[in-house]
Design a protein around this motif. Sequence first.
Motif, short mmCIF file in Angstrom:
data_model
loop_
_atom_site.label_atom_id
_atom_site.label_comp_id
_atom_site.label_asym_id
_atom_site.label_seq_id
_atom_site.Cartn_x
_atom_site.Cartn_y
_atom_site.Cartn_z
N LEU A 86 0.83 -1.20 0.00
CA LEU A 86 0.00 0.00 0.00
C LEU A 86 0.88 1.26 0.00
N THR A 87 1.95 1.24 0.80
CA THR A 87 2.86 2.39 0.83
C THR A 87 3.56 2.58 -0.51
N SER A 88 3.83 1.43 -1.17
CA SER A 88 4.48 1.50 -2.49
C SER A 88 3.49 1.76 -3.62
N ARG A 89 2.20 1.93 -3.27
CA ARG A 89 1.14 2.16 -4.26
C ARG A 89 1.04 0.99 -5.25
N GLU A 90 1.25 -0.22 -4.76
CA GLU A 90 1.21 -1.41 -5.62
C GLU A 90 0.18 -2.43 -5.15
N ALA A 91 -0.73 -2.06 -4.25
CA ALA A 91 -1.75 -2.99 -3.77
C ALA A 91 -2.77 -3.29 -4.89
N THR A 92 -3.21 -4.56 -5.01
CA THR A 92 -4.21 -4.99 -6.00
C THR A 92 -5.35 -5.69 -5.28
N PHE A 93 -6.43 -5.88 -6.02
CA PHE A 93 -7.55 -6.63 -5.42
C PHE A 93 -7.14 -8.06 -5.12
N GLY A 94 -6.15 -8.56 -5.85
CA GLY A 94 -5.68 -9.91 -5.58
C GLY A 94 -5.09 -10.03 -4.20
N ASP A 95 -4.55 -8.91 -3.68
CA ASP A 95 -3.97 -8.96 -2.34
C ASP A 95 -5.03 -9.19 -1.27
N PHE A 96 -6.31 -8.94 -1.62
CA PHE A 96 -7.41 -9.18 -0.69
C PHE A 96 -7.97 -10.60 -0.79
N GLY A 97 -7.39 -11.44 -1.67
CA GLY A 97 -7.87 -12.81 -1.83
C GLY A 97 -9.09 -12.92 -2.71
N PHE A 98 -9.27 -11.98 -3.64
CA PHE A 98 -10.45 -12.01 -4.51
C PHE A 98 -10.46 -13.26 -5.40
N ASN A 99 -9.32 -13.77 -5.78
CA ASN A 99 -9.31 -14.97 -6.64
C ASN A 99 -9.88 -16.17 -5.90
N GLU A 100 -9.72 -16.17 -4.57
CA GLU A 100 -10.29 -17.27 -3.77
C GLU A 100 -11.75 -17.01 -3.44
N PHE A 101 -12.20 -15.79 -3.58
CA PHE A 101 -13.59 -15.46 -3.27
C PHE A 101 -14.49 -15.57 -4.49
N LEU A 102 -13.95 -15.24 -5.67
CA LEU A 102 -14.78 -15.20 -6.87
C LEU A 102 -15.23 -16.60 -7.31
N THR A 103 -14.39 -17.62 -7.12
CA THR A 103 -14.77 -18.98 -7.57
C THR A 103 -16.00 -19.48 -6.83
N PRO A 104 -16.03 -19.52 -5.49
CA PRO A 104 -17.26 -19.95 -4.81
C PRO A 104 -18.43 -18.99 -5.03
N LEU A 105 -18.10 -17.69 -5.28
CA LEU A 105 -19.18 -16.74 -5.55
C LEU A 105 -19.85 -17.09 -6.88
N GLY A 106 -19.03 -17.43 -7.86
CA GLY A 106 -19.60 -17.81 -9.16
C GLY A 106 -20.42 -19.08 -9.04
N GLN A 107 -19.88 -20.04 -8.27
CA GLN A 107 -20.64 -21.28 -8.08
C GLN A 107 -21.97 -21.01 -7.39
N ALA A 108 -21.94 -20.13 -6.43
CA ALA A 108 -23.19 -19.82 -5.72
C ALA A 108 -24.19 -19.14 -6.62
N ILE A 109 -23.66 -18.23 -7.46
CA ILE A 109 -24.58 -17.55 -8.39
C ILE A 109 -25.15 -18.54 -9.39
N GLY A 110 -24.28 -19.47 -9.87
CA GLY A 110 -24.77 -20.49 -10.82
C GLY A 110 -25.80 -21.41 -10.18
N GLY A 111 -25.56 -21.76 -8.91
CA GLY A 111 -26.53 -22.61 -8.22
C GLY A 111 -27.85 -21.91 -8.02
N ALA A 112 -27.78 -20.64 -7.78
CA ALA A 112 -29.02 -19.88 -7.61
C ALA A 112 -29.81 -19.87 -8.90
N ALA A 113 -29.09 -19.80 -10.03
CA ALA A 113 -29.78 -19.84 -11.32
C ALA A 113 -30.41 -21.20 -11.57
#
Length: 469
Positions: A86-113
């Motif tokens: 963050l101090t180096s102005r190089e923080a990304t959404f990946g640093d928040f673990g979004f790649n691990e969150f999006l997969t189950p989120l997609g599965q949940a959305i697909g299941g809802a459909a």
Amino acid sequence: MKKRFGLLFTAFILNSSIIYASESIDLTAAIEILKKENLEIKSASLELQSAKEDVKTASGNHWGKLDFIQDFANSDDAGNVFGFKLTSREATFGDFGFNEFLTPLGQAIGGAAADIAPSDMSGLLAVQPDDLNYPDSRNFFQSKLKYEVPIFTGFKISSYTDIMNSMTKMKTLEKKQVVNEKIYQIRKSFYDMALLRNSSENLNTILQNIDTLELITKNMIEVGYAKKVDLLEVKAKKGNVERLISQMDSNQKLLYHFISFLLNQKVTEIQTPSMDMPMPSYTNDDILSSNIDIKRANNGLGIKKSMVQLSEASYYPMIGAFAEVSTADNSFLGEASDHAAYTIGARLTWNIFNGGIDSANVEKARLDFIKTKTQVQLANSGIALQIDKIKTEIDTYNHDIISLEKELALADEIYKNYEGRYKEKLSSMSDVIIKQSEQIQKILQLNQARNKRNERIFALEKLANGEDK
């Protein structure tokens, strides 16, 4: 060749200094050497230079300070790694673990459909992002330039600077006092030497008279006009005078050692001044206006006044400002311009209540100022008393010297008279020896009175700071 020339030049300088030191020097030349070579004066000069540097230190606080800070760190701590990025102005959404969150989120959305029950989506918020919690270790380089400056300190810095200036003036006066003391010692040594030489000359004259008396006594014994006991009395008196002369010679050697110590070089011969010092024409006001002790007391009063102002600074707010620029990266100065950042700001600090400590400190400083003011008045009165006492003592010794000079002249004539009477067998040798002892006693008393008078005049000059009015 250059080295040989340097050695020859050094040898020449050393030989020159030895020759110079061995030459007969007068009082004026000795004082000049003293000011340059005396070790105590050199030490006082260094203390004065040190005090001047303290003034620069105190005054420099007005300009604040500029620091360059370079940090290097390596860590796999989750908070540190994220903070580094963050101090180096190089923080990304990946640093928040979004790649691990999006997969189950997609599965949940697909299941809802596909008409899966909504309760299956409740586990999404319990997913732990490994990229955030267990990051790889990361280097961190941060280069920072920070400037801090006091804007208002309640006159604390200016008061402290005034104190340091006063301390410098105090060191200047202390150096003058050391110089005056050393000049006093060298001058007194020269005048003491003059008195010792005069005493030695008078005693040697008496010794010659005793030699003559001894020869007369021997001749008178041969013709039966004197006894052997008369010769023994003459020899005993001769031994006494020789002992006194030896003491005078030893005292002269000791004086040469002391003069050499004062001048920080070997001295074997000096040119002595007149035995009697001229009476300086100081008035009491002259001495009081130039006296170093009074000047130091007045300077101390100025310091106490600045201390009161310094203590009163606690009543005021303290205001300071700062500014900093920095850049950070996982390598030294990597992409410095892209990762640059700045911060500017100011801070006000104002102590509202501290149990009355500030007011107590101010009152204590004020009482110290009043006490010092009283001491200055006491110093003036004390110096004035010393002046009157010394002048009275000098007048007394002047009268003593006049009287003793007359008594010595009388003792000389009486001795000559008794010496003649002894030749004519009208007086005994004991009478001659007694009169000669009185003659020697008057010589010693006269030079002792002269020495005391000179010492009192030196004391008067010291009170006047050695200045010629």
